[in-house]
Enzyme design. Sequence first.
Site, short mmCIF file in Angstrom:
data_model
loop_
_atom_site.label_atom_id
_atom_site.label_comp_id
_atom_site.label_asym_id
_atom_site.label_seq_id
_atom_site.Cartn_x
_atom_site.Cartn_y
_atom_site.Cartn_z
N GLU A 130 1.39 -10.75 -2.61
CA GLU A 130 0.71 -9.51 -2.21
C GLU A 130 1.54 -8.78 -1.15
O GLU A 130 1.65 -7.56 -1.14
CB GLU A 130 -0.70 -9.79 -1.69
N TRP A 165 -6.78 17.69 -15.64
CA TRP A 165 -7.71 17.29 -14.56
C TRP A 165 -8.83 18.31 -14.43
O TRP A 165 -8.63 19.50 -14.70
CB TRP A 165 -6.98 17.20 -13.21
N ASN A 198 -9.71 -4.70 -1.82
CA ASN A 198 -8.73 -4.27 -2.82
C ASN A 198 -9.33 -4.12 -4.22
O ASN A 198 -9.07 -3.14 -4.91
CB ASN A 198 -7.57 -5.26 -2.87
N TRP A 204 -2.46 4.39 -6.00
CA TRP A 204 -3.21 5.42 -6.72
C TRP A 204 -2.53 5.74 -8.04
O TRP A 204 -3.18 5.87 -9.07
CB TRP A 204 -3.36 6.69 -5.86
N TRP A 246 -5.71 12.21 -9.22
CA TRP A 246 -5.55 11.08 -8.30
C TRP A 246 -5.14 11.53 -6.91
O TRP A 246 -5.43 10.88 -5.91
CB TRP A 246 -4.53 10.06 -8.86
N TRP A 292 3.91 -6.85 -2.91
CA TRP A 292 3.47 -5.53 -3.39
C TRP A 292 3.65 -4.48 -2.30
O TRP A 292 4.02 -3.34 -2.57
CB TRP A 292 2.00 -5.57 -3.83
P1 FAD Z 1 -4.53 -9.44 1.55
O1 FAD Z 1 -5.07 -9.75 0.21
O2 FAD Z 1 -4.74 -10.42 2.63
O3 FAD Z 1 -2.96 -9.17 1.33
C1 FAD Z 1 -1.99 -9.37 2.35
C2 FAD Z 1 -1.18 -8.11 2.55
O4 FAD Z 1 -0.48 -7.77 1.36
C3 FAD Z 1 -2.02 -6.88 2.86
O5 FAD Z 1 -2.37 -6.82 4.21
C4 FAD Z 1 -1.09 -5.75 2.42
O6 FAD Z 1 -0.12 -5.46 3.41
C5 FAD Z 1 -0.39 -6.36 1.23
N1 FAD Z 1 -1.04 -5.96 -0.03
C6 FAD Z 1 -2.05 -6.57 -0.68
N2 FAD Z 1 -2.33 -5.93 -1.84
C7 FAD Z 1 -1.48 -4.89 -1.91
C8 FAD Z 1 -1.26 -3.85 -2.87
N3 FAD Z 1 -1.97 -3.74 -4.02
N4 FAD Z 1 -0.32 -2.93 -2.61
C9 FAD Z 1 0.44 -2.98 -1.48
N5 FAD Z 1 0.29 -3.95 -0.55
C10 FAD Z 1 -0.65 -4.89 -0.76
N6 FAD Z 1 -2.80 -1.11 1.20
C11 FAD Z 1 -2.35 -0.65 2.37
O7 FAD Z 1 -1.89 -1.44 3.20
N7 FAD Z 1 -2.40 0.68 2.69
C12 FAD Z 1 -2.91 1.60 1.82
O8 FAD Z 1 -2.92 2.79 2.12
C13 FAD Z 1 -3.42 1.13 0.57
N8 FAD Z 1 -4.00 1.99 -0.31
C14 FAD Z 1 -4.47 1.52 -1.51
C15 FAD Z 1 -5.02 2.42 -2.44
C16 FAD Z 1 -5.52 1.95 -3.66
C17 FAD Z 1 -6.10 2.93 -4.67
C18 FAD Z 1 -5.45 0.58 -3.97
C19 FAD Z 1 -5.97 0.05 -5.29
C20 FAD Z 1 -4.91 -0.32 -3.07
C21 FAD Z 1 -4.39 0.13 -1.83
N9 FAD Z 1 -3.82 -0.75 -0.90
C22 FAD Z 1 -3.34 -0.27 0.29
C23 FAD Z 1 -3.59 -2.17 -1.24
C24 FAD Z 1 -4.68 -3.17 -0.85
O9 FAD Z 1 -5.94 -2.71 -1.27
C25 FAD Z 1 -4.73 -3.49 0.63
O10 FAD Z 1 -3.44 -3.78 1.10
C26 FAD Z 1 -5.62 -4.70 0.89
O11 FAD Z 1 -6.94 -4.42 0.46
C27 FAD Z 1 -5.62 -5.04 2.36
O12 FAD Z 1 -6.48 -6.12 2.62
P2 FAD Z 1 -5.90 -7.47 3.20
O13 FAD Z 1 -4.98 -7.19 4.34
O14 FAD Z 1 -7.08 -8.34 3.46
O15 FAD Z 1 -5.06 -7.99 1.95
#
Ligand code: FAD
Length: 477
Positions: free
Chosen positions: A276, A307, A342, A383, A360, A279
């Site tokens: 993650e 759209w 997420n 997005w 979007w 990502w």
């Molecule tokens: P954990 O599951 O603990 O993951 C650890 C770290 O991995 C996160 O803190 C984050 O830095 C990274 N991570 C996890 N999933 C993703 C992902 N899909 N994409 C990129 N990094 C990821 N994340 C953001 O940090 N900033 C945003 O602006 C953002 N916008 C999003 C918009 C949409 C539409 C979606 C679907 C996802 C978005 N995310 C974003 C990704 C993700 O939802 C969040 O990083 C996550 O929910 C953060 O929770 P956590 O720290 O507990 O994640």
Amino acid sequence: MTAIVWYRDDLRVSDHFALYAATESHASVAFIYVLDDKAPGIRPLGGAARWWLAQSLRTLQASLRERGASLVLRKGSAPTVIAALAREVGADAVYWNEIALAPHQAIENQVAAALSEIGIVTHRFPGDLLAPPNQIRNQENRGLRVFTPFWRRVQAQGDPPKPLPAPKRLSGVANLASDRLEDWKLEPAKPDWAGGLRDNWQPGEAAAQARLKAFLDGSIAGYSGDRDRPDRDGTSRLSPHLRFGEISPRQVWHAARFAAAEHPRLSADIEKFLSELGWREFCRHLLFDVPDLATRNLQPHFDGFPWKQDAGALQAWQRGQTGYPIVDAGMRELWHIGVMHNRVRMVVASFLVKHLLIDWRCGEQWFWDTLVDADAGSNPANWQWVAGSGADAAPYFRVFNPILQGEKFDPDGAYVRRWVPELSQLPDKLMHQPWTATPLELASAGIELSKTYPHPIVDHRAGRERALAAYATIRGS
Ligand code: FAD
């Protein structure tokens, strides 16, 4: 001699290359953070992120003060402000950690040029990525657009450098003029809508470290499955801390690897967690290659997508009044605490783009304004991923069913009950489709549809078909 450390998205004292190098080689060090809302090409922070920034700067100020230094706050364009401070303190060198994005690099170059004119050297260090974007390229020297090979390449580089320790003492420069943080008005005042943020978050480096430790000691066990469950406390909640550099991905990486070595049974969960983080890295690398990721479809055939302009539907979505409990719970969670789980981010994004046919970019902008973790790479990349227009994207024809998603990932309705309290008395089996309840069931749960809670603003099946028909118009183009 005196040096300056220029802080940006790296608001911590540990594992800070620039701070470490400056203090190793200089008798005294001045620390500065420059606020420039007009920096060309850099997206001004949204409201929730500005709130976070204020708290983070406050904790950094305290942390530097404890060590014998201070953080100078100044507003203006970075080249002018930093050159002025350099003259003021008689600095011979300025240090910073790079941000590998075109507009930031342009400003870094301007800062270096302004300093070089007055005979001051600059030292730049790798920023908060596991691998610099210019190292992970394909044969045409382009960034990779598919996650799995990208992540394989990053991992093949081996462990990132071990985190540097925080200095115990710093030798700061006394009596430097600084703006007052309150005068920057980063926090909302009238109205003060930040109560939910204050109640739910503790920004700052110490809190970030404590959160990482608690996560690796606790909910990492089972992360691979629980990370999809918004009703459980199954993820790290590190995203805003990472966004502002209160903790570095190197620190997270090494702590996670250490935990895996200590507890081999956690290895699979830890690998998933690190992917993650991969990502995050992937999104940043994408933004490095595509600076207009927040405004341009990565797949150009989406430029012709039909759209809909529907201000009423957009507002219902923003306010959590769509009539789909899992969507409404997510949107209200976002409004109250500045993040959303997420899995639910994917569901609400799919709902906006597919069921409501709203561009979007409207959703991305709303997230940008309301997320404390709003990230210039992760937000638009995700997005576009959901919309189907992005890199390694989910196909457009995969339309999340908000009823099934709710039933699968919030089976007892605990998440909905928390954020949509007017539904809290519904039996579990009706929680994700209250409109199917009998009049008696609704009455005994205290619900009057259309009065206390809306009817769905679009029928799921009809919305899905409309989305697929809209997609068919661009498919061959
Ligand atoms: P954990 O599951 O603990 O993951 C650890 C770290 O991995 C996160 O803190 C984050 O830095 C990274 N991570 C996890 N999933 C993703 C992902 N899909 N994409 C990129 N990094 C990821 N994340 C953001 O940090 N900033 C945003 O602006 C953002 N916008 C999003 C918009 C949409 C539409 C979606 C679907 C996802 C978005 N995310 C974003 C990704 C993700 O939802 C969040 O990083 C996550 O929910 C953060 O929770 P956590 O720290 O507990 O994640």
